[in-house]
Enzyme design. Structure first.
Site, PDB file in Angstrom:
ATOM      1  N   ASP A  35       0.840  -1.375  -0.012  1.00  0.00           N
ATOM      2  CA  ASP A  35      -0.109  -0.091  -0.066  1.00  0.00           C
ATOM      3  C   ASP A  35       0.884   1.158   0.030  1.00  0.00           C
ATOM      4  O   ASP A  35       0.417   2.232  -0.182  1.00  0.00           O
ATOM      5  CB  ASP A  35      -0.736  -0.144   1.286  1.00  0.00           C
ATOM      6  CG  ASP A  35      -2.205  -0.660   1.167  1.00  0.00           C
ATOM      7  OD1 ASP A  35      -2.574  -0.672   0.141  1.00  0.00           O
ATOM      8  OD2 ASP A  35      -2.837  -0.933   2.118  1.00  0.00           O
TER       9      ASP A  35
HETATM   10  C1  GLC Z   1      -1.755  -3.928   5.484  1.00  0.00           C
HETATM   11  C2  GLC Z   1      -2.960  -3.745   4.523  1.00  0.00           C
HETATM   12  C3  GLC Z   1      -2.883  -4.637   3.208  1.00  0.00           C
HETATM   13  C4  GLC Z   1      -1.540  -4.263   2.595  1.00  0.00           C
HETATM   14  C5  GLC Z   1      -0.191  -4.591   3.457  1.00  0.00           C
HETATM   15  C6  GLC Z   1       1.056  -4.060   2.799  1.00  0.00           C
HETATM   16  O1  GLC Z   1      -1.552  -5.035   6.095  1.00  0.00           O
HETATM   17  O2  GLC Z   1      -4.001  -4.351   5.300  1.00  0.00           O
HETATM   18  O3  GLC Z   1      -3.906  -4.566   2.427  1.00  0.00           O
HETATM   19  O4  GLC Z   1      -1.324  -5.407   1.299  1.00  0.00           O
HETATM   20  O5  GLC Z   1      -0.607  -3.694   4.644  1.00  0.00           O
HETATM   21  O6  GLC Z   1       0.863  -2.841   2.774  1.00  0.00           O
HETATM   22  C1  GLC Z   2      -0.754  -0.249   4.670  1.00  0.00           C
HETATM   23  C2  GLC Z   2      -0.138  -0.031   6.069  1.00  0.00           C
HETATM   24  C3  GLC Z   2      -1.204   0.393   7.060  1.00  0.00           C
HETATM   25  C4  GLC Z   2      -1.645   1.726   6.503  1.00  0.00           C
HETATM   26  C5  GLC Z   2      -2.317   1.595   4.992  1.00  0.00           C
HETATM   27  C6  GLC Z   2      -2.622   2.994   4.428  1.00  0.00           C
HETATM   28  O1  GLC Z   2      -1.624  -1.091   4.607  1.00  0.00           O
HETATM   29  O2  GLC Z   2       0.394  -1.164   6.696  1.00  0.00           O
HETATM   30  O3  GLC Z   2      -0.772   0.346   8.275  1.00  0.00           O
HETATM   31  O4  GLC Z   2      -2.766   2.215   7.075  1.00  0.00           O
HETATM   32  O5  GLC Z   2      -1.026   1.027   4.322  1.00  0.00           O
HETATM   33  O6  GLC Z   2      -1.278   3.789   4.464  1.00  0.00           O
END
Ligand code: GLC
Ligand code: GLC
Length: 811
Positions: free
Chosen positions: A483
């Site tokens: 993300d």
């Molecule tokens: C969090 C999110 C997931 C994402 C991961 C890596 O666990 O829930 O959707 O793939 O972060 O960013």
């Molecule tokens: C990833 C992170 C999560 C965060 C999201 C949006 O999923 O692991 O903690 O909320 O990105 O930034």
């Protein structure tokens, strides 16, 4: 230092010191109604949706941490104490918190008075029970005063924490007999109320928080408890609570049992009232009478135990390592159910307000859950797919209460669609239920746009094919699984979210992670097409998969490992040429699992590079070296300090990708080394550093470049649960459902003599005994099915309702 121990027989973790390094929690409830409860009785309750239907209030990020919950105050002579230690914090003579499968039990004592509180939610019930037992073990009579306490949340948890100008005037309650009803907003648009009851005549109650506590008191010293009697306050606005007051006489040796219930009721619009402004209490009364005796409660507890016996009995193992057995047989499966239910919504790190059900998250959660209750997995797949668009793209999240896509959290994460192929094929392999492919599933929740579910898979596959960049690699969109790799974002404004800001157009950012993912699930799509006789579709799709393999070999290889991405301007990310972020885990995992360039030694090199650059004492970090400055063209990833979260943290979700890839190479010792580095039961002795629960996985452990490597955060709600279960059971232990049967393909440490797995599959029981006399990691010399030798390693479907003996000799 340990704060407790595992009790495997009872499937419990027993906490014996209330001052754990962080609240260690448990989840109650398995279908619609849920509670979180910590080892000091902190936490809250909600119906279906932690944001929109929150029954009790909880303040996150409080001082001290974890203040607020379902509390009891026991006043015994001059001493006041709580069975869960908090909120009173009187030192106890004995304290024990047993977190079990969907229940939590507190057992404590002080001055020869024993208290036990068992908290749970009966199966299918919209209420939480607290069974309280008090026993006088002294030789003198005791006159006990017992006060209960919960604080109501005014339903919408976000509004409840922000909109005080309104909310301080809206709170409404009713009290009748021993039941306190919370009916805020019931008069207008709500058709639901809550109640808190006890099955005994009470000597008093309070429903106004300030009257109960005293405006300047903390929860540990309420005025009412100090004075020794309640004030029968009726809340009008401000903060409604529910507190019962009971006087209990206990002769020496005597015991008293009470049943408290926190319930949720929905009524038809025309049945809301008993008389003017008096709510219809009948449904509540019915719920209360269903559990008004200890026998009824104990029966429900027994049903819960049987429920978990059944669920956990579907896959169980016996090895020589109790830490492994308790992960596979108990805690990892339990966590998979919790992540299935909660997605990423409510934990002690997720406020229950921020996130609904994630498209990618919920699809991945299914691979650790589908064997437990396949019908619910199927329903979930349909819910998720219903939020997809015709072109394969989708909402990133949806709200569980409405099941509608949540536009506010955006979309355009180009990995999202592919996970639907993972969940669907996992479901069909487990169940053999191909009818899912024909079910009419809406696009964008619009029934008039429904098509057979198979068309959703096809849309997912072609969404990648139709969104390729200049190197013929998948465009990343807003981000991929990571993300925080926001390659089109370029944010300079601290007030905007990396996840939802308008992306810069015209970029060519491509993802090697999606490329590998596409090859893995593209092959799965092809295989599925062949299963159902769609050979032409399979042939066509196969060409795109091959083209992707070529593109990765040509443009995705850095010499020693796979690149991670190309940025907005077409520059490489995850290359030895870069100063920071030279190598990333995600593309090593996915391109290795996809076996891209395996014959040229690429997979082996990539996994060796992971060992050399990414592995550390506590697990495999996400990238190395971590970023130390802000790279505006990379996005959120470089906002995290080095060693945390997506910037060089050990993101436990992706470690199993490497484990699986290692098993494909036959390196069982290494795969298991990675497994045991992050499996919580192996970290119990590290609890002080690790901080979070030793019975469940966490999302992130601080990496080698962090200030405190090995310290963990974000326990419970993470794709880590399902991926680790999938990796250990299907790839390391190597027993894997397939369309035509069970594949037996273990890849274990050479030192192991073998292990046994009992697995229910398509209504037959496979009792699989694996021996490893030659001490190899991989390879099978011989398999016997009910005494008969088998060619190959696919055990065909065997007679339903029977136990089949499978003997496997490795070598
Ligand atoms: C969090 C999110 C997931 C994402 C991961 C890596 O666990 O829930 O959707 O793939 O972060 O960013
Ligand atoms: C990833 C992170 C999560 C965060 C999201 C949006 O999923 O692991 O903690 O909320 O990105 O930034």
């Amino acid at each position: 230092m340990n704060y407790g121990h595992f009790d495997d027989k009872n499937r419990e973790y027993v906490i014996t010191n209330p001052k754990t390094p962080y609240p260690w929690i448990n989840y109650l409830g398995n279908d619609d109604f849920f509670s979180l409860t910590s080892n000091t009785a902190g936490g809250y309750t909600f119906y279906k949706d932690a944001k929109f239907r929150r029954l009790t209030r909880y303040r996150y990020n409080n001082i001290p941490i974890d203040n607020g919950g379902k509390y009891f105050y026991i006043k015994d002579g001059g001493t006041t104490w709580s069975p869960g230690w908090k909120p009173v914090k009187t030192e106890l003579d004995h304290y024990e918190c047993r977190h079990g499968m969907s229940y939590t039990k507190f057992k404590s004592s002080k001055n020869e008075l024993e208290a036990e509180v068992v908290q749970f939610i009966p199966i299918g019930f919209w209420g939480e029970i607290q069974k309280v037992s008090l026993k006088n073990t002294s030789s003198v009579k005791k006159d006990i005063k017992l006060f209960s306490f919960i604080e109501w949340c005014l339903w919408n948890a976000e509004d409840d924490m922000t909109n005080f100008q309104r909310n301080f005037s809206t709170g409404e309650v009713e009290v009748k007999d021993s039941v306190i009803y919370h009916k805020t907003e019931f008069k207008e648009r709500r058709n639901h109320y809550a109640f808190y009851s006890v099955n005994e005549t009470i000597q008093g109650f309070d429903t106004d928080r300030e009257t109960f506590l005293g405006l300047y008191n903390d929860l540990d010293k309420p005025d009412v408890v100090g004075e020794g009697h309640s004030k029968n306050s009726l809340a009008h606005g401000w903060s409604p609570i529910a507190s019962h007051y009971l006087e209990i006489e206990l002769p020496p040796g005597a015991e008293k049992e009470l049943i408290f219930m926190l319930g949720y009721v929905e009524v038809e619009k025309d049945q809301k009232w008993e008389s003017k402004l008096v709510i219809n209490k009948q449904p509540a009364q019915k719920m209360i009478s269903a559990f008004d005796t200890t026998e009824k409660v104990d029966r429900a507890l027994e049903e819960l135990r049987i429920y978990w016996d059944n669920l956990l009995g579907k896959v169980s193992i016996k090895s020589k390592d109790p830490r492994l057995d308790r992960m596979v047989n108990i805690w990892n499966q339990y966590q998979c159910m919790v992540t299935f239910n909660m997605s990423r919504s409510a934990s002690f790190f997720e406020s229950g307000i921020g996130r609904g059900m994630g498209f990618r998250d919920s699809n991945q959660d299914l691979i650790g859950f589908v064997h437990q209750i396949p019908e619910r997995a199927r329903e979930r797949i349909v819910d998720i797919a219903s939020t997809q668009f015709e072109d394969g793209s989708c909402y990133h999240q949806y709200q569980p209460l409405t099941k509608k896509g949540n536009a506010a959290v955006g979309g355009n994460f180009n990995d999202d669609p592919l996970w639907l192929i993972l969940s669907t094929t996992a479901y069909i392999k487990e169940t053999g239920d191909y009818s899912l492919l024909e079910e009419m599933v809406p696009f964008d929740n619009d029934a008039s746009r429904a098509k057979p579910h198979f068309e959703h898979l096809k849309a997912s596959f072609y969404h990648v094919v139709e969104n390729l960049g200049p190197h013929k690699l998948p465009l990343i969109g807003r981000a991929d699984w990571n993300d925080c790799l926001n390659l089109n974002c370029f944010s300079e404004d601290p007030n905007e979210s990396f996840q939802t800001t308008e992306n810069e157009k015209g970029g060519v950012a491509e993802s090697l992670m999606i490329a590998g993912l596409f090859v893995v699930y593209g092959k799965e799509h092809v295989k599925l097409c062949r299963q159902i006789g769609k050979d032409k579709e399979a042939d066509e799709a196969q060409l795109y998969v091959e083209a992707m393999i070529d593109a990765v070999e040509e443009h995705g290889w850095d010499g020693e490992w796979y690149l991670r991405a190309y940025d907005h301007f077409g520059k490489k990310i995850g290359t030895s040429e870069n100063e920071e972020g030279k190598i990333f885990i995600e593309s090593q995992g996915w391109c290795s699992m996809a076996e891209i360039g395996k014959d040229k030694g690429m997979v082996e090199k990539s996994l060796n590079a992971v060992k050399e650059h990414l592995d550390c004492d506590y697990g495999i970090v996400l990238n190395y070296p971590a970023f130390t400055k802000y790279y505006i063209e990379y996005g959120e990833i470089s906002t995290y300090p080095a060693g945390y979260k997506e910037n060089g943290g050990i993101f436990c979700h992706n470690n199993p990708w490497i484990m699986i890839a290692e098993t494909q190479l036959g390196r069982g010792d290494r795969a298991f080394e990675y497994y045991s580095k992050i499996a919580p039961s192996y970290l119990e002795d590290l609890s002080e550093l690790h901080k979070v629960e030793p019975y469940v996985y966490c999302q992130m452990i601080a990496g080698k470049e962090a200030n405190k490597p090995g310290e963990a955060k974000n326990s419970w709600l993470s794709g880590t649960a399902s991926w680790n279960f999938y990796a250990i059971t299907q790839y390391i232990l190597g027993i894997r459902p397939d369309y035509q049967g069970l594949i037996i393909d273990p890849c274990i440490p050479k030192a192991w003599d073998g292990f046994r797995m009992i697995r229910t599959f398509r209504e037959a029981t496979y009792d699989i005994d694996i021996s490893n006399p030659d001490h190899v990691s991989k390879g099978i010399k011989q398999i016997f099915v009910n005494g008969n030798p088998l060619e190959g390693n696919l055990i065909p479907l065997l007679a339903k309702g029977k136990v089949h003996q499978i003997k496997v000799v490795m070598g």
